[in-house]
Design a protein around this motif. Structure first.
Motif, PDB file in Angstrom:
ATOM      1  N   ILE A 138       0.865  -1.183   0.000  1.00 17.98           N
ATOM      2  CA  ILE A 138       0.000   0.000   0.000  1.00 17.98           C
ATOM      3  C   ILE A 138       0.896   1.225   0.000  1.00 17.98           C
ATOM      4  O   ILE A 138       1.757   1.373   0.868  1.00 17.98           O
ATOM      5  CB  ILE A 138      -0.932   0.020   1.221  1.00 17.98           C
ATOM      6  CG1 ILE A 138      -1.805  -1.240   1.256  1.00 17.98           C
ATOM      7  CG2 ILE A 138      -1.803   1.278   1.205  1.00 17.98           C
ATOM      8  CD1 ILE A 138      -2.647  -1.382   2.515  1.00 17.98           C
ATOM      9  N   VAL A 139       0.693   2.085  -0.993  1.00 18.05           N
ATOM     10  CA  VAL A 139       1.472   3.312  -1.100  1.00 18.05           C
ATOM     11  C   VAL A 139       0.543   4.482  -0.833  1.00 18.05           C
ATOM     12  O   VAL A 139      -0.448   4.683  -1.544  1.00 18.05           O
ATOM     13  CB  VAL A 139       2.133   3.445  -2.488  1.00 18.05           C
ATOM     14  CG1 VAL A 139       2.883   4.764  -2.600  1.00 18.05           C
ATOM     15  CG2 VAL A 139       3.077   2.270  -2.740  1.00 18.05           C
ATOM     16  N   GLY A 140       0.845   5.226   0.212  1.00 21.36           N
ATOM     17  CA  GLY A 140       0.081   6.423   0.543  1.00 21.36           C
ATOM     18  C   GLY A 140       0.606   7.593  -0.258  1.00 21.36           C
ATOM     19  O   GLY A 140       1.785   7.922  -0.198  1.00 21.36           O
ATOM     20  N   ALA A 148      -4.300   4.367   9.597  1.00 21.44           N
ATOM     21  CA  ALA A 148      -5.008   3.109   9.329  1.00 21.44           C
ATOM     22  C   ALA A 148      -4.173   2.196   8.439  1.00 21.44           C
ATOM     23  O   ALA A 148      -4.144   0.978   8.627  1.00 21.44           O
ATOM     24  CB  ALA A 148      -6.366   3.380   8.689  1.00 21.44           C
ATOM     25  N   MET A 149      -3.481   2.782   7.472  1.00 24.32           N
ATOM     26  CA  MET A 149      -2.620   1.987   6.591  1.00 24.32           C
ATOM     27  C   MET A 149      -1.470   1.382   7.391  1.00 24.32           C
ATOM     28  O   MET A 149      -1.092   0.229   7.178  1.00 24.32           O
ATOM     29  CB  MET A 149      -2.049   2.834   5.452  1.00 24.32           C
ATOM     30  CG  MET A 149      -3.065   3.586   4.640  1.00 24.32           C
ATOM     31  SD  MET A 149      -4.275   2.528   3.857  1.00 24.32           S
ATOM     32  CE  MET A 149      -5.344   3.768   3.171  1.00 24.32           C
ATOM     33  N   GLU A 150      -0.912   2.183   8.284  1.00 22.98           N
ATOM     34  CA  GLU A 150       0.178   1.689   9.126  1.00 22.98           C
ATOM     35  C   GLU A 150      -0.300   0.564  10.038  1.00 22.98           C
ATOM     36  O   GLU A 150       0.438  -0.375  10.312  1.00 22.98           O
ATOM     37  CB  GLU A 150       0.785   2.847   9.912  1.00 22.98           C
ATOM     38  CG  GLU A 150       1.530   3.812   9.003  1.00 22.98           C
ATOM     39  CD  GLU A 150       1.879   5.141   9.645  1.00 22.98           C
ATOM     40  OE1 GLU A 150       1.410   5.427  10.761  1.00 22.98           O
ATOM     41  OE2 GLU A 150       2.608   5.909   8.999  1.00 22.98           O
ATOM     42  N   PHE A 151      -1.567   0.628  10.486  1.00 19.74           N
ATOM     43  CA  PHE A 151      -2.134  -0.450  11.292  1.00 19.74           C
ATOM     44  C   PHE A 151      -2.201  -1.746  10.483  1.00 19.74           C
ATOM     45  O   PHE A 151      -1.910  -2.830  10.998  1.00 19.74           O
ATOM     46  CB  PHE A 151      -3.539  -0.068  11.783  1.00 19.74           C
ATOM     47  CG  PHE A 151      -4.218  -1.157  12.561  1.00 19.74           C
ATOM     48  CD1 PHE A 151      -3.929  -1.346  13.908  1.00 19.74           C
ATOM     49  CD2 PHE A 151      -5.119  -2.022  11.949  1.00 19.74           C
ATOM     50  CE1 PHE A 151      -4.549  -2.360  14.628  1.00 19.74           C
ATOM     51  CE2 PHE A 151      -5.731  -3.040  12.657  1.00 19.74           C
ATOM     52  CZ  PHE A 151      -5.448  -3.215  14.001  1.00 19.74           C
ATOM     53  N   LEU A 152      -2.581  -1.637   9.195  1.00 19.75           N
ATOM     54  CA  LEU A 152      -2.666  -2.831   8.339  1.00 19.75           C
ATOM     55  C   LEU A 152      -1.300  -3.466   8.118  1.00 19.75           C
ATOM     56  O   LEU A 152      -1.192  -4.676   7.927  1.00 19.75           O
ATOM     57  CB  LEU A 152      -3.304  -2.475   6.992  1.00 19.75           C
ATOM     58  CG  LEU A 152      -4.746  -1.988   7.046  1.00 19.75           C
ATOM     59  CD1 LEU A 152      -5.210  -1.565   5.656  1.00 19.75           C
ATOM     60  CD2 LEU A 152      -5.666  -3.039   7.634  1.00 19.75           C
ATOM     61  N   LYS A 157       3.055  -7.186  15.258  1.00 19.45           N
ATOM     62  CA  LYS A 157       1.812  -7.694  15.843  1.00 19.45           C
ATOM     63  C   LYS A 157       1.123  -8.598  14.822  1.00 19.45           C
ATOM     64  O   LYS A 157       1.482  -8.615  13.654  1.00 19.45           O
ATOM     65  CB  LYS A 157       0.893  -6.553  16.260  1.00 19.45           C
ATOM     66  CG  LYS A 157       0.403  -5.689  15.118  1.00 19.45           C
ATOM     67  CD  LYS A 157      -0.424  -4.526  15.643  1.00 19.45           C
ATOM     68  CE  LYS A 157      -0.956  -3.615  14.578  1.00 19.45           C
ATOM     69  NZ  LYS A 157      -0.044  -3.074  13.623  1.00 19.45           N
ATOM     70  N   VAL A 158       0.140  -9.346  15.274  1.00 18.94           N
ATOM     71  CA  VAL A 158      -0.616 -10.241  14.397  1.00 18.94           C
ATOM     72  C   VAL A 158      -1.949  -9.583  14.076  1.00 18.94           C
ATOM     73  O   VAL A 158      -2.689  -9.191  14.986  1.00 18.94           O
ATOM     74  CB  VAL A 158      -0.848 -11.611  15.068  1.00 18.94           C
ATOM     75  CG1 VAL A 158      -1.700 -12.509  14.189  1.00 18.94           C
ATOM     76  CG2 VAL A 158       0.485 -12.281  15.382  1.00 18.94           C
ATOM     77  N   PHE A 174       3.289  -1.041   4.071  1.00 14.96           N
ATOM     78  CA  PHE A 174       2.841   0.326   3.803  1.00 14.96           C
ATOM     79  C   PHE A 174       4.049   1.217   3.577  1.00 14.96           C
ATOM     80  O   PHE A 174       5.021   1.170   4.333  1.00 14.96           O
ATOM     81  CB  PHE A 174       2.005   0.880   4.959  1.00 14.96           C
ATOM     82  CG  PHE A 174       1.691   2.347   4.771  1.00 14.96           C
ATOM     83  CD1 PHE A 174       0.774   2.739   3.817  1.00 14.96           C
ATOM     84  CD2 PHE A 174       2.350   3.313   5.515  1.00 14.96           C
ATOM     85  CE1 PHE A 174       0.503   4.092   3.618  1.00 14.96           C
ATOM     86  CE2 PHE A 174       2.086   4.661   5.325  1.00 14.96           C
ATOM     87  CZ  PHE A 174       1.157   5.049   4.374  1.00 14.96           C
ATOM     88  N   VAL A 175       3.967   2.036   2.538  1.00 15.98           N
ATOM     89  CA  VAL A 175       5.022   2.991   2.216  1.00 15.98           C
ATOM     90  C   VAL A 175       4.368   4.353   1.993  1.00 15.98           C
ATOM     91  O   VAL A 175       3.436   4.468   1.181  1.00 15.98           O
ATOM     92  CB  VAL A 175       5.790   2.575   0.940  1.00 15.98           C
ATOM     93  CG1 VAL A 175       6.834   3.613   0.571  1.00 15.98           C
ATOM     94  CG2 VAL A 175       6.427   1.207   1.102  1.00 15.98           C
ATOM     95  N   LYS A 176       4.808   5.356   2.725  1.00 19.79           N
ATOM     96  CA  LYS A 176       4.332   6.723   2.484  1.00 19.79           C
ATOM     97  C   LYS A 176       5.214   7.315   1.396  1.00 19.79           C
ATOM     98  O   LYS A 176       6.403   7.576   1.606  1.00 19.79           O
ATOM     99  CB  LYS A 176       4.391   7.555   3.764  1.00 19.79           C
ATOM    100  CG  LYS A 176       3.791   8.924   3.599  1.00 19.79           C
ATOM    101  CD  LYS A 176       3.740   9.682   4.909  1.00 19.79           C
ATOM    102  CE  LYS A 176       3.148  11.052   4.673  1.00 19.79           C
ATOM    103  NZ  LYS A 176       3.149  11.854   5.896  1.00 19.79           N
TER     104      LYS A 176
END
Length: 196
Positions: A138-140, A148-152, A157-158, A174-176
């Motif tokens: 996921i690229v922000g 929310a993207m960072e949470f995914l 964590k699992v 996730f990449v900003k």
């Protein structure tokens, strides 16, 4: 050929696409859009083609051509809400059954500029995807709140769905993009490939 568009999306496609494309033996890439009105109706997963009649485009340049054609067609208006579950489920459904002696692995690249409006459904789709040979990058794009993207991107964590089913592995990175736009391709490659 359509004149190229230069915006954060096309720069992200070019930068991240060039990293991922080198791992694709045939360079054929299925491209979908989400979060747009197509022909006046909101769509959360629609195929984007380069006009050749093929369901896949050829490489990063094919993605850019298909994007430019679509944006200039006048048939699309970007629109919320941002729903990711359907595009993730569609990508998982395209994974061929495993055959002995063959290796297949998919990478789903999602470019987004907003918050997720179907978080619970997206988490459920990611948990299911984690049992298949697929990674989701996921690229922000832009400067939105990407928490929310960072949470995914379940680093440390699992990820679990609403029924408590745990992901088999962390399959999301996730990449900003703003952190890498105009900077070293090596740093972007390292961030993009960190969990593939």
């Amino acid at each position: 050929m359509t004149e190229p568009i230069n915006n954060p999306y096309t720069r992200a496609i070019t930068s991240v696409g060039s990293v991922l494309e080198s791992y694709d033996s045939d360079r054929r890439i299925a491209v979908w859009g989400f979060g747009a009105k197509v022909g006046g109706q909101v769509q959360h997963c629609f195929q984007i083609t380069d006009g050749s009649g093929q369901s896949e485009v050829l490489g990063t340049q094919g993605i850019l051509q298909a994007y430019a054609n679509l944006m200039r067609s006048g048939t699309i208006t970007l629109s919320g809400p941002t729903l990711l579950q359907q595009v993730i489920t569609t990508a998982v459904s395209m994974i061929e059954p495993f055959k002995a002696g063959e290796q297949h692995y998919r990478v789903l690249l999602i470019l987004t500029d907003g918050v997720i409006n179907d978080m619970e459904q997206t988490i459920a789709a990611i948990v299911e995807a984690s049992f298949h040979p697929i990674s989701i990058v996921i690229v922000g794009v832009g400067n939105a709140d990407f928490s929310a993207m960072e949470f995914l991107d379940a680093d440390g964590k699992v990820l679990k769905n609403s029924k408590g089913k745990a992901a088999a592995r962390d399959c999301v990175q996730f990449v900003k993009f703003a952190d890498f736009d105009g900077k070293s391709m090596t740093a972007l490659a390292n961030a993009t490939l960190a969990e593939i």
